[in-house]
Design an enzyme around this catalytic site. Sequence first.
Site, mmCIF file in Angstrom:
data_model
loop_
_atom_site.group_PDB
_atom_site.id
_atom_site.type_symbol
_atom_site.label_atom_id
_atom_site.label_comp_id
_atom_site.label_asym_id
_atom_site.label_seq_id
_atom_site.Cartn_x
_atom_site.Cartn_y
_atom_site.Cartn_z
ATOM 1 N N HIS A 33 0.844 -1.194 0.000
ATOM 2 C CA HIS A 33 0.000 0.000 0.000
ATOM 3 C C HIS A 33 0.885 1.251 0.000
ATOM 4 C CE1 HIS A 33 -2.400 -3.264 1.686
ATOM 5 N NE2 HIS A 33 -3.482 -2.608 1.309
ATOM 6 N N HIS A 73 -2.213 -0.811 7.119
ATOM 7 C CA HIS A 73 -1.873 -1.173 5.741
ATOM 8 C C HIS A 73 -0.751 -0.285 5.202
ATOM 9 C CE1 HIS A 73 -5.130 1.834 5.636
ATOM 10 N NE2 HIS A 73 -4.483 2.327 4.604
ATOM 11 N N GLY A 122 -3.686 -3.393 11.406
ATOM 12 C CA GLY A 122 -4.127 -3.900 10.102
ATOM 13 C C GLY A 122 -5.632 -3.990 10.100
ATOM 14 N N PRO A 123 -6.212 -4.748 11.068
ATOM 15 C CA PRO A 123 -7.668 -4.657 11.238
ATOM 16 C C PRO A 123 -8.010 -3.229 11.665
ATOM 17 C CG PRO A 123 -6.784 -6.603 12.326
ATOM 18 C CD PRO A 123 -5.612 -5.746 11.946
ATOM 19 N N LEU A 124 -8.699 -2.510 10.834
ATOM 20 C CA LEU A 124 -8.815 -1.065 11.015
ATOM 21 C C LEU A 124 -9.539 -0.697 12.306
ATOM 22 C CD1 LEU A 124 -9.521 0.003 7.323
ATOM 23 C CD2 LEU A 124 -7.386 0.205 8.617
ATOM 24 N N ILE A 192 -10.260 8.948 0.266
ATOM 25 C CA ILE A 192 -10.190 7.823 -0.668
ATOM 26 C C ILE A 192 -10.276 6.516 0.106
ATOM 27 C CG2 ILE A 192 -8.670 6.563 -2.264
ATOM 28 C CD1 ILE A 192 -9.885 8.994 -3.542
ATOM 29 N N HIS A 264 -3.967 3.239 -3.580
ATOM 30 C CA HIS A 264 -4.142 2.717 -2.224
ATOM 31 C C HIS A 264 -3.402 1.415 -1.978
ATOM 32 C CE1 HIS A 264 -6.104 1.622 1.563
ATOM 33 N NE2 HIS A 264 -6.211 0.405 1.048
ATOM 34 N N SER A 384 -22.676 -7.938 37.623
ATOM 35 C CA SER A 384 -22.856 -9.303 37.111
ATOM 36 C C SER A 384 -21.529 -10.023 36.921
ATOM 37 C CB SER A 384 -23.605 -9.261 35.771
ATOM 38 O OG SER A 384 -24.916 -8.768 35.936
ATOM 39 N N GLU A 411 -17.761 -3.215 24.588
ATOM 40 C CA GLU A 411 -16.934 -4.414 24.729
ATOM 41 C C GLU A 411 -15.694 -4.373 23.841
ATOM 42 O OE1 GLU A 411 -21.261 -5.627 25.470
ATOM 43 O OE2 GLU A 411 -20.174 -4.517 23.910
ATOM 44 N N ASP A 469 -32.488 -15.474 30.525
ATOM 45 C CA ASP A 469 -32.164 -14.520 29.460
ATOM 46 C C ASP A 469 -32.201 -15.159 28.070
ATOM 47 O OD1 ASP A 469 -32.001 -12.286 30.995
ATOM 48 O OD2 ASP A 469 -29.817 -12.216 31.097
ATOM 49 N N HIS A 473 -28.319 -14.856 24.903
ATOM 50 C CA HIS A 473 -27.272 -14.609 25.885
ATOM 51 C C HIS A 473 -26.564 -15.885 26.341
ATOM 52 C CE1 HIS A 473 -29.011 -10.678 25.896
ATOM 53 N NE2 HIS A 473 -28.286 -10.257 26.914
ATOM 54 N N ARG A 520 -22.919 -18.155 36.194
ATOM 55 C CA ARG A 520 -23.866 -17.360 36.958
ATOM 56 C C ARG A 520 -24.379 -18.168 38.154
ATOM 57 N NH1 ARG A 520 -30.164 -16.010 35.731
ATOM 58 N NH2 ARG A 520 -30.404 -14.343 37.279
#
Length: 661
Positions: A33, A73, A122-124, A192, A264, A384, A411, A469, A473, A520
């Site tokens: 890239h 990238h 890398g994982p944006l 872009i 790119h 919890s 999360e 639940d 869940h 639980r």
Amino acid sequence: MSENAAVGVDHAAMANAVRALSMDAVEKAKSGHPGMPMGMADAATALFTRFLKFDAADPAWPDRDRFILSAGHGSMLIYALGHLLGYEGMTLEEIKNFRQLGSKTAGHPEYGHAPAVETTTGPLGQGLGNAVGMAIAEAHLNARFGDDLVDHYTYALAGDGCLMEGISHEAISLAGHLKLRKLIVLFDDNEISIDGPTSLTESTRQLDRFSASGWATARVDGHDPDAVAAAIEAARAADRPTIIACRTTIGFGAPTKAGKAAAHGAPLGQEEIAGARQALGWPHPPFEIPDDIVSAWRATGARGGAERAAWASRVASHPECEAFRAALAGDYAKTLAPAMRDYKKALIAAPKKVATRKASEMALEIVNDAIAETIGGSADLTGSNNTKTKNLDILSADNYAGRYLYYGVREHAMAAAMNGMALHGGVVPYGGTFLVFTDYCRPSIRLAALMGLRSIFVMTHDSIGLGEDGPTHQPVEHLAALRAIPNLNVFRPCDAVETAECWELALVNLTTPSIIALTRQGLAPSRLSQTDENLCARGAYVLADEADYDATLIASGSEVEIALSARERLAGDGIRARVVSAPCFELFAMQPEPYRQEILGKKPRVGVEAAIRQGWDAFLRLKDGFVGMSGFGASAPGGALYEHFGITAAAVAAEAKRLID
């Protein structure tokens, strides 16, 4: 602000060296890239030459500024900088071997492979979440140890894609709420994406979005180094985190591909590179950087040496020196062993039925007293998950010295921030949610495993046992999915003693993240005999035995008590059963073959777990039996669900009889 020390080398020449190495390396690899490194070279050069506190001779200096390439990238940006600044091992040969097997210069930056790479990206959006965690760690350690020992900034370079990802919303909202003033994001606002102009998919006013989350904002010409520098200067003085939108041209200098998606994610091509050299005024052959430009960059890389030496002197003479060094080392084996040994004795002396989520809280009372570096938290499920102990103050914008974070319903950002804290060092993060919501933070869990981080994910409500639940869940496939991730220890303790042991194992392992899956519902105590050995360290062990047994019942977590009850049923019919508790499949797989064979034996085996069978190959042969789930759960009291789905002592006993017959 400090100007570059080398006389006669201007900013453009230094930035163009980054561009040249980037486009040449991508071209040689025939993959990569080039666009982002070429577009952000000016902003990065301004940051590194005028602001960033670091010393290339010591990439691990604890009080360095952190630079996170969230837009991973564009990895050639950090590799080019690493080489030019003189980081050890970042040779020209490594640049030439970009994206090749065994090189430090992987396709996306990998933590531990190349110096100057602070985190695997890398994982944006992940780097943005990591940066928030690093800024939290800095603020906390600064509050604990003071400016003399901890005083640095966290910079992140993020692209359009990072800001489109959902994790960005969670991360920037948390950072703004915490007023992390030493967090500065440089936004590569090149408009872009891979598919074309961002107008195809995006009309968000990003600066307004950040402003609404409590950030300071600025917009500059990303190719004007003085404008970038002025914005960074203002950001460093702000009372909140700052985003600086740097309007850039992707592939800057490329004659026909600049400003287009074509720049790119593919090599520019020899003709385009030749045109770029001419447009940039860069007449030098591929991979050749003039000596004066190299010298200017090396001077920048060495600039922080004196400051680092002064810092080291302050540490050595500081009254908190020993505590500070211990926090950075993060080795708690000797601290935890006696505390946990005494705690286990107390548990066995007065056994009681308790949910393992409560048992986890009980263990954490011991842990958080023994270890001052833990920072706990929960994604809006504190009551919890049982993750907050009595001795933890809240970490907030008004009290960075606190050790408990209310993450809110975030999360994914929680997990990414925990990784950032672990990467930063000096703290040990743990955070909780329901096990089913590992789906909402799995990318960060996976990256923790890939990087070898001590991030501890406390996941409660771990089966149909959570009850009413219902199936939304109730985790069914989640244990299998998590066990499939390499270098991730998935702990599922059966009682308070095992829970304490699992916590100890999670804390003393410096290079493997942990899932601690907890119930639980209340569970009867299963470990009733005292031993100083941490039996869970074996991954699986014999909990109840017979001299000449007929079958082996293997279970984890809440199903261990079912296996023990099945053993009693079988005994009534004259059948002798061994019960094996298997709190951690991964640790069992690491045991010597003779131990594994001794534990499993040659007799028929029945696995018992309120989850799917997938992943049980370490214990079960094709001919062996399994009592568990084969589909989703249902809404009802937990006890009724175990009966409904046939996960009972009677069913386990019947399966063992079938195999024996």
